[in-house]
Design an enzyme around this catalytic site. Structure first.
Site, short mmCIF file in Angstrom:
data_model
loop_
_atom_site.label_atom_id
_atom_site.label_comp_id
_atom_site.label_asym_id
_atom_site.label_seq_id
_atom_site.Cartn_x
_atom_site.Cartn_y
_atom_site.Cartn_z
N ASP B 187 0.88 -1.17 0.00
CA ASP B 187 0.00 0.00 0.00
C ASP B 187 0.92 1.22 0.00
O ASP B 187 1.52 1.55 1.01
CB ASP B 187 -0.88 -0.06 1.25
CG ASP B 187 -1.66 1.23 1.49
OD1 ASP B 187 -1.47 2.21 0.74
OD2 ASP B 187 -2.46 1.26 2.45
N GLN B 190 0.97 6.61 0.95
CA GLN B 190 1.74 7.70 1.57
C GLN B 190 3.15 7.80 0.98
O GLN B 190 3.90 8.71 1.33
CB GLN B 190 1.83 7.48 3.08
CG GLN B 190 0.51 7.47 3.81
CD GLN B 190 -0.14 8.85 3.83
OE1 GLN B 190 0.52 9.88 3.73
NE2 GLN B 190 -1.46 8.88 3.96
N LYS B 213 -2.86 12.06 -3.31
CA LYS B 213 -1.86 12.28 -2.27
C LYS B 213 -0.50 12.62 -2.88
O LYS B 213 0.48 12.82 -2.17
CB LYS B 213 -1.75 11.05 -1.37
CG LYS B 213 -3.00 10.79 -0.54
CD LYS B 213 -2.73 9.76 0.53
CE LYS B 213 -3.96 9.01 0.97
NZ LYS B 213 -4.83 9.74 1.89
N CYS B 351 -8.24 6.67 10.46
CA CYS B 351 -8.60 5.43 9.76
C CYS B 351 -7.64 4.31 10.11
O CYS B 351 -7.30 3.48 9.26
CB CYS B 351 -8.66 5.61 8.25
SG CYS B 351 -9.86 6.82 7.77
#
Lengths: 150, 394
Positions: B187, B190, B213, B351
């Protein structure tokens, strides 16, 4: 109403010195409430004798607005009937979601609870202020699912 | 650096890029130009406008692929990281799962890399296993090794934690998983706008990330997948453009990546994302990373000196975010007071509720960096906090 007024002295006072903030043995009504947005969690305990709210407590964690709202709620509702309490819920709901003091009328007056009226101008904070009230409603209606502000 | 490229960075301080970054003029104007001069559906029309839109769309795929060290067929456009992870769960993992098989995630995942796997387990009888972390916010590597077993069908791990800022050593971990024949999804939500990501070098099987992002628009994301996996995977959604031939008896799937892009895609979003990639490439990812690291070190030092402020975790390598608590002050009250001073931060559980539970805090305040943040932004934040702590002191 100006921004500064969200954290009125009364709100900060209830935050620092919450009233009726403890658990209760043998409540006649109780419920848990969550605000999934911020992780706030609250429990409300009520002891009803006949139709009168004899005792009402809360405990949990949350921001100044949510804690003060819960604390002020317990002060306000003690001694009221369930029917009266639900009426106050409705008025608070209206106040938090768009009540303006200049529309004030005898019928809408909420006394000390009006310290919370500044919340209406911060849509992100309405859930903080209403958590205790939704939890109370769920307790009085003996709903099984935890209350949520979603 | 480059603050003037971002029209929305008013006089305030934006420290919430972990939620979404602000967009440079170049991206905004590129999307505007597309709708004014180039808008048509892709892979459909025979007229010039459509041909041009198709070229732009596929060029965007090419650019994104190059940016992360992939080839164009391995880039699937999705709505965002969340959809990319869900697609991997449904199209790749689910058909492999037998009851008792295991999916491995870590304790620092955010909900988008937890819930799709829980649902997958419910549907298939598979079991979700969680790699523990230590108090510093690093993965427990021996525990990780022990959890990679013959029953593990997939490891799904965040590259950079959105709460702790932990940069996981994903390359080493992928290598370890591969020794046991276990595929890995990273993932990268970020990570991609913060550090150079080369999926080929990492040897990731899947890499999921979002446009918004990394200075691109919302509603566009990417799933990178190795060709060998994508070719075997079942379609995620079905409809137009993902087919080669349809009869009422049988439908033949289009080739990858089109097999996974049913319906009219987010063409403007894709073109805007390609422009964001161009923007980052012009600066250079090494430069982006170095500049952010400098502000991060400054922030750690400056915030660390504030009385009553506790930073959650101290990972070996941190990027992007600092999440903290401040005395008795509740994060919502902190964020509210900061907002009055035009400082934007995030408050809540980010989250990542299981991670917050690990640190026994229901909520916390997070500041996260973008390439437009300078030390002066940190100064403004640090100056505001002691006053807020006083106000909400119990």
């Amino acid at each position: 109403m100006k921004d500064q007024e969200l954290y009125q002295e009364m709100i900060l006072d209830h935050y620092r010195n919450p009233r009726n903030c403890c658990s209760m043995e043998n409540p006649t009504h109780c419920a848990e409430g969550d605000n999934p947005l911020c992780g706030d969690h609250l429990e409300v305990f009520v002891k009803v004798d006949g139709k009168i709210i004899q005792e009402i407590n809360f405990q949990g964690s949350g921001c100044a607005v949510s804690q003060a709202s819960a604390s002020m709620m317990t002060e306000n509702l003690k001694g009221k009937t369930i029917e009266e309490a639900l009426k106050v819920f409705d008025k608070v709901h209206v106040m938090l979601t768009g009540y303006h003091p200049d529309e004030e009328s005898e019928d809408k007056a909420l006394g000390k609870l009006e310290a919370l009226s500044g919340v209406a101008q911060f849509p992100m904070r309405i859930k903080c202020a209403s958590l205790a009230w939704h939890t109370l409603k769920s307790a009085l209606k003996e709903e099984e699912e935890p209350a949520t502000t979603e | 650096m480059n603050r003037e490229d971002f029209p929305l960075l008013w006089e305030g301080v934006y420290l919430d890029s972990g939620a979404t970054s602000q967009k440079p003029l170049q991206v905004i104007e590129r999307i505007d130009r597309y709708y004014r001069n180039e808008n048509a559906n892709v892979h459909r029309g025979v007229y010039e406008l459509s041909a041009k839109a198709t070229v732009l769309y596929e060029e965007a795929r090419e650019r994104v692929a190059r940016f992360i060290g992939a080839v164009r067929d391995e880039i699937i456009f999705t709505r965002g990281t969340t959809e990319s992870i869900n697609m991997t769960a449904f199209s790749f993992a689910e058909p492999l799962m037998q009851p008792g098989d295991e999916i491995l995630i870590s304790h620092m995942e955010h909900h988008a890399n937890i819930v799709p796997w829980q649902l997958l387990c419910e549907r298939t009888g598979a079991v979700l296993k969680v790699i523990p972390i230590d108090r510093n916010g690093n993965l427990d590597r021996p525990a990780l090794s022990a959890l990679l077993t013959g029953r593990t069908r997939l490891l799904a791990l965040t590259h950079i934690s959105n709460v702790l800022g932990t940069v996981n050593p994903v390359k080493e971990i992928i290598a370890e998983a591969h020794e046991k024949g276990i595929p890995v999804l990273i993932d990268g939500a970020q990570a991609v706008g913060r550090t150079k990501v080369d999926v080929n070098d990492l040897d990731a099987d899947f890499y999921a990330f979002s446009g918004h992002k990394m200075y691109g628009p919302t509603g566009i994301g990417i799933l990178y997948g190795k060709k060998k996996h994508l070719e075997k995977m079942r379609p995620y959604q079905s409809g137009g453009d993902m087919i080669l031939r349809v009869t009422f008896e049988k439908t033949t799937w289009n080739e990858i990546p089109h097999k996974f892009e049913a319906g009219t895609p987010n063409i403007a979003g894709t073109i805007g994302l390609a422009e964001a990639v161009r923007y980052l490439e012009r600066i250079g990812m090494d430069e982006v990373e170095a500049a952010e690291d400098e502000v991060m070190s400054y922030a750690l030092e400056k915030l660390g000196r504030i009385e009553g402020l506790e930073i959650i975790g101290s990972p070996d390598r941190r990027s992007g975010a600092i999440t903290f608590t401040l005395g008795d002050a509740h994060p919502h009250d902190i964020a509210h007071e900061l907002a009055r001073k035009n400082i934007a931060v995030r408050a809540g559980h980010h989250c990542a509720q299981p991670l917050m539970n690990f640190y026994k805090v229901p909520a916390a305040t997070r500041m996260s960096l973008g390439l437009y943040n300078g030390k002066e932004d940190i100064d403004k934040l640090a100056d505001a906090l002691p006053e807020i702590r006083e106000k909400f002191k119990l």
